[in-house]
Design an enzyme around this catalytic site. Structure first.
Site, PDB file in Angstrom:
ATOM      1  N   ASP A   1       0.867  -1.178   0.000  1.00 49.79           N
ATOM      2  CA  ASP A   1       0.000   0.000   0.000  1.00 49.79           C
ATOM      3  C   ASP A   1       0.904   1.228   0.000  1.00 49.79           C
ATOM      4  O   ASP A   1       1.660   1.458   0.944  1.00 49.79           O
ATOM      5  CB  ASP A   1      -0.899  -0.006   1.239  1.00 49.79           C
ATOM      6  CG  ASP A   1      -2.057   0.987   1.121  1.00 49.79           C
ATOM      7  OD1 ASP A   1      -2.078   1.740   0.132  1.00 49.79           O
ATOM      8  OD2 ASP A   1      -2.918   0.992   2.011  1.00 49.79           O
TER       9      ASP A   1
ATOM     10  N   ASP B   1      -2.723   2.280  -6.159  1.00 45.33           N
ATOM     11  CA  ASP B   1      -1.639   2.304  -5.173  1.00 45.33           C
ATOM     12  C   ASP B   1      -1.632   1.106  -4.237  1.00 45.33           C
ATOM     13  O   ASP B   1      -0.982   1.141  -3.204  1.00 45.33           O
ATOM     14  CB  ASP B   1      -1.724   3.588  -4.344  1.00 45.33           C
ATOM     15  CG  ASP B   1      -3.014   3.687  -3.549  1.00 45.33           C
ATOM     16  OD1 ASP B   1      -4.006   3.052  -3.954  1.00 45.33           O
ATOM     17  OD2 ASP B   1      -3.025   4.394  -2.531  1.00 45.33           O
ATOM     18  N   GLU B   2      -2.325   0.039  -4.601  1.00 43.56           N
ATOM     19  CA  GLU B   2      -2.473  -1.076  -3.668  1.00 43.56           C
ATOM     20  C   GLU B   2      -2.574  -2.386  -4.436  1.00 43.56           C
ATOM     21  O   GLU B   2      -3.251  -2.464  -5.457  1.00 43.56           O
ATOM     22  CB  GLU B   2      -3.730  -0.854  -2.825  1.00 43.56           C
ATOM     23  CG  GLU B   2      -3.959  -1.845  -1.723  1.00 43.56           C
ATOM     24  CD  GLU B   2      -5.234  -1.539  -0.947  1.00 43.56           C
ATOM     25  OE1 GLU B   2      -5.521  -2.286   0.014  1.00 43.56           O
ATOM     26  OE2 GLU B   2      -5.950  -0.579  -1.296  1.00 43.56           O
TER      27      GLU B   2
END
Length: 519
Positions: A11, A105-106
């Site tokens: 993350d 983003d993960e």
């Protein structure tokens, strides 16, 4: 549950805000808030410096401004975030063929499938190497969680924030989970959490102690049984490299409620076209058209229509959305509109009648000279679309495409706060704010020292919109939470719902006048 912690969850830390700090040297170590800048705007991401003031994602932007009045407030730049995300996902792909992106983003990674790790020591080494590679390539930081299942890996990455790594050794799951609140578990939202609280269950240990039968009685067989397994640390969900797209949709919230029925129809048409563009980009077509209308009193209506076959024809989707709108009462005003397509397929069953009608209408339009009134209407519709922008989903994951072009309004161009520009004499820079016919620009690049600020007319011929510069070779320039003097927290920018470009008036209001410097 695996015997080794070979499921990795990455993350990125305050991703949008951190990317802006990396791209803008003058913002490093200062509070930055990215999101919609209008009266109904919400925070998409806040830097760690801004979080010290209580600002967090999904917070109304007006509240964020009260908490951190001196922060830099920027409109999202999704083209930059996508580019950085692609770099990060490429690094993950080197570790394993099984990478499951959850957002820009993960992502989850199955290290065992890629031969990157088979025990705790090798998993930790792989995680640390990944963090170093991400910083080297992008200049940003990410937090890594390692565990024997997806649920625990995600919990570990939350504990690792910011810029850390946490490994949960197999066999310690129940001890770790026990004191955590029930909302920690996947599938436990506010309603389920409140239902469990009323039953006397507030921690994960309470769920485990209650037993499967009691949870099934409270929540139903599927949900209750799943929650009981997770309370024991058992999660058998695999990492999947491809996730099926179930629907494609776009929606916009408006700063001022729409009362004009013609304007509402125009916005529905625009949303339908945006939805089809996204549908085509995903390589799908769809059968079911969905219209979402949130009225002035926050009541939300959803209407749908299923076609004879899947389509990606914008004319077909527009017409279906218009028909659905006719069945909705918009008296009193419309706060939000959305258009979606579900029932997706990988092929298109052409609607020949609709295509023929569209072609005939186009031929008739080309054959007729355009009247001044028609020209004015066309120009107005284009301006309305550009004013609304393409950043409508910042608070929900930022999936909307962004454009580098400055919006055009009658008499002047609009310059979104934070977006890139280039001046014929001073080179690349970014917009700090605009208003009252002026635009303020800071001239700096990702690898440069903090730059100087200059103010221009909004129609200056030497100033043009530009594409974001790449974040390359920025090792060590951006940290997760650099020290900052909270007495001098940073900069401010200009004002929105879904992130949309701020109006000149919004820019002037944030600055206290035209030509003032923001950060």
């Amino acid at each position: 549950m695996r015997a080794a912690p070979t499921i990795l969850h990455l993350d990125m830390d305050a991703f949008y805000a951190a990317a802006e700090q990396a791209a803008k040297p003058s913002l490093r170590g200062k509070p930055v808030v990215v999101g919609g800048l209008g009266p109904r705007g919400v925070v998409a991401t806040a830097s760690y410096e801004a979080r010290r003031f209580g600002v967090h994602s999904a917070m109304p932007m007006a509240q964020a401004r009260r908490l951190a009045p001196n922060a830099a407030y920027l409109v999202p730049r999704f083209s930059l975030y996508r580019t950085v995300s692609e770099q990060v996902m490429e690094l993950l792909g080197r570790l394993s063929p099984l990478v499951e992106p959850l957002s820009l983003d993960e992502a989850f990674v199955d290290l065992e499938a890629g031969g990157s790790a088979d025990d705790a020591d090798s998993a930790r080494a792989t995680g640390e190497r990944l963090r170093a590679d991400i910083r080297a390539v992008t200049g940003l930081t990410g937090s890594v969680g390692l565990a024997g299942c997806k649920m625990l890996a995600k919990i570990a990455s939350e504990q690792a924030k910011p810029d850390g790594l946490v490994l949960i050794p197999p066999g310690t799951e129940r001890e770790l989970l026990g004191p955590m609140p029930v909302r920690t578990l996947p599938g436990v939202g506010p309603a389920t959490g409140e239902h469990l609280r009323r039953a006397g269950m507030t921690t994960i240990a309470d769920l485990a102690a209650a037993g499967e039968d009691e949870l099934v009685r409270l929540l139903g067989r599927s949900h209750g049984a799943s929650l009981f397994r997770m309370s024991l640390g058992n999660d058998d969900r695999p990492v999947v490299s491809e996730r099926d797209t179930k629907s494609v949709s776009v929606e916009d919230t408006f700063d001022v409620d729409l009362h004009d029925r013609v304007r509402v129809r125009t916005e529905v048409d625009r949303l339908a076209d945006r939805c089809v563009r996204r549908l085509r980009e995903s390589g799908h077509s769809g059968r079911t058209i969905v219209l979402k209308v949130r009225r002035y009193d926050f009541s939300t209506l959803t209407r749908s229509e299923t076609l004879r076959g899947p389509t990606d024809d914008p004319g077909v989707v527009r017409e279906a959305a218009r028909r659905l709108l006719e069945a909705v009462d918009t008296t009193g005003g419309v706060r939000l509109l959305g258009v979606g397509v579900s029932g997706l397929a990988d092929y298109t069953q052409e609607d020949l009648f609709a295509q023929a009608a569209s072609a005939e209408a186009a031929e008739e339009a080309e054959a007729l000279p355009e009247s001044p009134q028609t020209q004015t209407q066309t120009q107005t519709q284009t301006q309305t679309s550009e004013q609304a922008g393409e950043a409508g989903e910042a608070a929900s994951g930022g999936r909307a495409p962004a454009t580098a072009a400055a919006s055009i309004v009658p008499g002047e161009r609009r310059w979104p706060a934070g977006h890139d520009v280039r001046h014929a004499e001073y080179g690349p820079g970014w917009v700090q704010g605009s208003g009252v016919g002026r635009v303020t620009v800071r001239f700096e690049e990702p690898g440069s020292p903090p730059g100087r600020v200059r103010t221009f007319r909004v129609d200056d011929p030497d100033l043009e919109p530009a594409d974001p510069l790449p974040l390359v070779g920025l090792v060590g320039l951006v940290g997760p939470a650099p020290a900052a003097d909270e007495g001098e927290p940073g900069q401010s920018s200009s004002p929105e719902t879904r992130p949309r470009d701020p109006s000149p008036e919004e820019g002037a209001g944030a600055l206290g006048g035209s030509g003032s410097s923001r950060p």
